[in-house]
Design a protein around this motif. Sequence first.
Motif, PDB file in Angstrom:
ATOM      1  N   GLU A   1       0.859  -1.186   0.000  1.00  0.00           N
ATOM      2  CA  GLU A   1       0.000   0.000   0.000  1.00  0.00           C
ATOM      3  C   GLU A   1       0.893   1.233   0.000  1.00  0.00           C
ATOM      4  O   GLU A   1       1.833   1.339   0.807  1.00  0.00           O
ATOM      5  CB  GLU A   1      -0.896   0.005   1.238  1.00  0.00           C
ATOM      6  CG  GLU A   1      -1.878  -1.155   1.260  1.00  0.00           C
ATOM      7  CD  GLU A   1      -2.691  -1.207   2.544  1.00  0.00           C
ATOM      8  OE1 GLU A   1      -2.279  -0.552   3.531  1.00  0.00           O
ATOM      9  OE2 GLU A   1      -3.713  -1.905   2.569  1.00  0.00           O
ATOM     10  N   LEU A   2       0.618   2.156  -0.920  1.00  0.00           N
ATOM     11  CA  LEU A   2       1.395   3.386  -1.031  1.00  0.00           C
ATOM     12  C   LEU A   2       0.525   4.553  -0.584  1.00  0.00           C
ATOM     13  O   LEU A   2      -0.473   4.878  -1.234  1.00  0.00           O
ATOM     14  CB  LEU A   2       1.862   3.591  -2.472  1.00  0.00           C
ATOM     15  CG  LEU A   2       2.708   2.467  -3.085  1.00  0.00           C
ATOM     16  CD1 LEU A   2       3.177   2.869  -4.473  1.00  0.00           C
ATOM     17  CD2 LEU A   2       3.890   2.110  -2.193  1.00  0.00           C
ATOM     18  N   MET A   3       0.889   5.150   0.541  1.00  0.00           N
ATOM     19  CA  MET A   3       0.188   6.327   1.039  1.00  0.00           C
ATOM     20  C   MET A   3       0.888   7.562   0.463  1.00  0.00           C
ATOM     21  O   MET A   3       2.068   7.799   0.754  1.00  0.00           O
ATOM     22  CB  MET A   3       0.214   6.383   2.563  1.00  0.00           C
ATOM     23  CG  MET A   3      -0.796   5.461   3.245  1.00  0.00           C
ATOM     24  SD  MET A   3      -0.523   3.704   2.954  1.00  0.00           S
ATOM     25  CE  MET A   3       0.959   3.439   3.893  1.00  0.00           C
TER      26      MET A   3
ATOM     27  N   ARG B   1       6.048  19.055  -3.693  1.00  0.00           N
ATOM     28  CA  ARG B   1       6.635  17.929  -2.962  1.00  0.00           C
ATOM     29  C   ARG B   1       5.632  16.778  -2.901  1.00  0.00           C
ATOM     30  O   ARG B   1       4.475  16.970  -2.535  1.00  0.00           O
ATOM     31  CB  ARG B   1       7.043  18.354  -1.552  1.00  0.00           C
ATOM     32  CG  ARG B   1       8.178  19.375  -1.536  1.00  0.00           C
ATOM     33  CD  ARG B   1       8.590  19.726  -0.112  1.00  0.00           C
ATOM     34  NE  ARG B   1       9.738  20.648  -0.107  1.00  0.00           N
ATOM     35  CZ  ARG B   1       9.619  21.969  -0.157  1.00  0.00           C
ATOM     36  NH1 ARG B   1       8.402  22.538  -0.198  1.00  0.00           N
ATOM     37  NH2 ARG B   1      10.700  22.727  -0.153  1.00  0.00           N
ATOM     38  N   LEU B   2       6.151  15.622  -3.232  1.00  0.00           N
ATOM     39  CA  LEU B   2       5.328  14.403  -3.233  1.00  0.00           C
ATOM     40  C   LEU B   2       5.968  13.402  -2.278  1.00  0.00           C
ATOM     41  O   LEU B   2       7.133  13.018  -2.456  1.00  0.00           O
ATOM     42  CB  LEU B   2       5.258  13.814  -4.644  1.00  0.00           C
ATOM     43  CG  LEU B   2       4.214  12.731  -4.900  1.00  0.00           C
ATOM     44  CD1 LEU B   2       2.816  13.353  -4.941  1.00  0.00           C
ATOM     45  CD2 LEU B   2       4.509  12.016  -6.220  1.00  0.00           C
ATOM     46  N   THR B   3       5.222  12.996  -1.266  1.00  0.00           N
ATOM     47  CA  THR B   3       5.739  12.037  -0.283  1.00  0.00           C
ATOM     48  C   THR B   3       5.010  10.702  -0.460  1.00  0.00           C
ATOM     49  O   THR B   3       3.769  10.669  -0.512  1.00  0.00           O
ATOM     50  CB  THR B   3       5.545  12.555   1.156  1.00  0.00           C
ATOM     51  OG1 THR B   3       6.301  13.763   1.311  1.00  0.00           O
ATOM     52  CG2 THR B   3       6.029  11.523   2.171  1.00  0.00           C
ATOM     53  N   ILE B   4       5.788   9.635  -0.545  1.00  0.00           N
ATOM     54  CA  ILE B   4       5.223   8.300  -0.747  1.00  0.00           C
ATOM     55  C   ILE B   4       5.753   7.384   0.354  1.00  0.00           C
ATOM     56  O   ILE B   4       6.966   7.230   0.523  1.00  0.00           O
ATOM     57  CB  ILE B   4       5.594   7.725  -2.133  1.00  0.00           C
ATOM     58  CG1 ILE B   4       5.196   8.697  -3.250  1.00  0.00           C
ATOM     59  CG2 ILE B   4       4.925   6.368  -2.334  1.00  0.00           C
ATOM     60  CD1 ILE B   4       5.634   8.258  -4.629  1.00  0.00           C
ATOM     61  N   GLU B   5       4.836   6.803   1.105  1.00  0.00           N
ATOM     62  CA  GLU B   5       5.181   5.827   2.139  1.00  0.00           C
ATOM     63  C   GLU B   5       4.633   4.468   1.723  1.00  0.00           C
ATOM     64  O   GLU B   5       3.502   4.367   1.240  1.00  0.00           O
ATOM     65  CB  GLU B   5       4.588   6.234   3.480  1.00  0.00           C
ATOM     66  CG  GLU B   5       5.077   7.570   4.013  1.00  0.00           C
ATOM     67  CD  GLU B   5       4.429   7.915   5.341  1.00  0.00           C
ATOM     68  OE1 GLU B   5       4.734   7.220   6.334  1.00  0.00           O
ATOM     69  OE2 GLU B   5       3.610   8.854   5.374  1.00  0.00           O
TER      70      GLU B   5
END
Length: 882
Positions: A453-455, A468-472
Amino acid sequence: MRTTQPKTIRLSEYTVPAHLVDTVDLRFELFDDGARIHSTLSVRRNPESADAAAPVTLDGDSLKLERVALNGEDLAAENYEETGEQLVIASVPDRFELTVVTWIEPQNNTRLEGLYKSSGMFCTQCEAEGFRCITYFPDRPDVMARYRTRIEADKASCPVLLSNGNAVERGDLENGRHFVTWEDPFPKPSYLFGLVAGDLVEQRDTFTTGSGRDIDLRIYVEPRNAEKCDHALASLKRAMRWDEENYGREYDLDIFMIVAVDDFNMGAMENKGLNIFNSSCVLASQDTATDLAFERIESIVAHEYFHNWSGNRVTCRDWFQLSLKEGFTVFRDSTFSADMGSPTVKRIEDATLLRTAQFAEDAGPMAHPVRPAAYMEISNFYTLTIYEKGAEVVRMIHTLLGPELFRKGSDLYFERHDGQAVTTDDFVKAMEDASGRDLSQFRLWYEQAGTPELMVSDSHDPEQGIYRLTIEQRIPDTPGQTDKKPQHIPFALGLLGPDGEALPLMQDGSADAEGAPVEQVLELTEARHTFEFHGLPSKPVPSLLRHFSAPVRVIYPWSRDQLVFLMSHDPDGFNRWDAGQRLAVDVIQSLVGAAEGAEIEPRLVEAYRALLGDSTLDQALVAKMLQLPSEAYLIELADSPDVAAIHHAREQVLQHLATSLREELIACYHRNSEAGKYELTPESIARRSLRNTALSWLLVINDETGRDLAVQQFRDADNMTDRMGALRALVNSDYAAERSAALEEFYKHFQDDPQVVEQWFSVQASSDRAGQLPQINALLEHSAFDWKNPNKIRSVVGVFAGQNLAAFHNPDGSGYAFLADQVCRLDDSNPQIAARLVTPLTRWKKFAPAYGSLMRESLERIRDKSGLSADLYEVVHKSLGS
């Protein structure tokens, strides 16, 4: 009485075979009351085995042993041990010839494994462990031998005798019998052995390879199906040419054969030079097959042909490596199908299957890695994870390396391992060595189960022009696996400006926008990444995971305005479709449990209106975008889903759309009406799909004009796509008289064609109007239904439980009890099919308690069945957590 727990086979316990077989000489004597098999093996000790004194151990299943001879001398009973599952000879020299004679009864083989009879025809299915049902043999894929096979049978009833390789001898025998001898020059594992004997007609063609060799192509079918082979032959030739052009793989024998069999547990089998197909996966004509069936046949024919190299010439060392051949070959056939039709539509179809069914498998009790660590019954692991997710893993390697380096990797793989039984690690190593890329972390895709799962979150700094793009990333726990490591994920991205323009992706503030890419594949390797993009004065709309670049769930707070925007402007066709799906999902979910009369999002109607009126878009894509998310997908997205509420909400949206867009739907129907000759082109297929979608929507609201159009189309149709489109629309309407008349007329016209009758069963079993439990039970009593035929079973029981979800999940639990009854019945005759049919019950923990408790009760009843098969034992016990 309960079955004792079957033995668990573990990858960690793999050892090389103690003995190898160089040649296999088989003689089959086929009779009406059985078959006698003479097997002579040239055996030697494996120098790599740690046990230099190991006995020779052969696998067997349901065999009557008549003779055992070592180097021509019959062995006395005290010199070998026969357990029913194994034949063990303790004292053998380092090299020897072993002769075994067995008697089997193919006519009574309802499991359809090994050698059995279908419509009077002898045929085989040896993958995964069917060869041991024919004769005693070290039945494992890392024992590869050259086969010579002589088949003897009655010439009148079995004029055609086929096996692997090339025919080298034939002749007549006494008492009206004859023989043919086949020789396969390439070593192969026993699972690739194939045999067919029966009264068949052949359709021939030829293919000239790139090196100038002429290959004899043949399809063998029952005489009534002689006119249904042209499409499969044409598909085969396209696949052969494509494999030469894209992978440099030329066919290696002088003849390639396909046989159509009515009774078959799987879709098809890639036996070397003799592919055996389920009839539904090879037979097609304009009058009997839909467009989807034509496309499916082309794909399956290509898949089995591609196996000649990715599976046969290079095979898997053990069954834990099953995706080595299946995942790679599914990727190859998917790419082929994309090249033959619409790449975007093909990507949508693949992603839909993954997100609806494979993601569900990943979240269920049978979740397993692409390379499983353990199993009880290998037939339970012919799964979407092995095939479809396995293909996505190969696709990600292709994305990371690029087309040229991937081709170098595949060339190296085939050259390095030709004639060998290898592992997924060997495949990845070839890609590494050819490209210079380190794929160590990427190997986790083979080892860890579950759907990542990518939040995703974002922010914009207007003063600096930085987005800015943050991917967890996180991977949910699955049975036996917790605390998983971050995986190497290719994440394709684009950014759109306020007018829909593609924005340059500059990750360096000093970079020049000119020449900057407008699409980029970000490589995620950590649990959390933040990416910066410069030169953006206003916040863009992100286009995330373009082309579905990885089999993951993306969680991002899209607004409905953003989704409408992406539906209209995203240059990536997949994400344009995906935005429409997300918008529809959001609207439907907002209505689940809402009060009657709740407002339905007007932007959804306008978005669909724009689609219906846009002639500039790829019409095949429009046809896909007009299909609402399925109930199965909506259920998969929900926590503790209430099936009845989801069904009701989806029906509300569908009826609202159809009512609001009635005029546009009628116009769409007429605009896409075809005149002239039926054509199987992407453009014609798209028109028929749009036309039949419009028709089905009109019948949902019981529109009289739609009813008249459906009746007329049903009567006038010159092809099965339009005939079935009209029938399906009527079956799903409230026009009971027209529905009954159309079903009766359809059956009367096609009752002698088993494959079309299967479609007739399916269209009823999938309908919540025509497929409630009383009607389903009536179908099981129909004279055309056959409990021995897997296709018939799947077309009624499988379709009811897998597609007619509102009826199957009846709150009273009757659907669950029905499925349990059928599964128990089938377990005694065909355990493979029983284990596959039980799948809908295994997700009982997913559902709201009112549903889940009843599903569990049905599973427990199956668990308590006397004499439960190993196939069903594994699935049911894992599902119940016992």
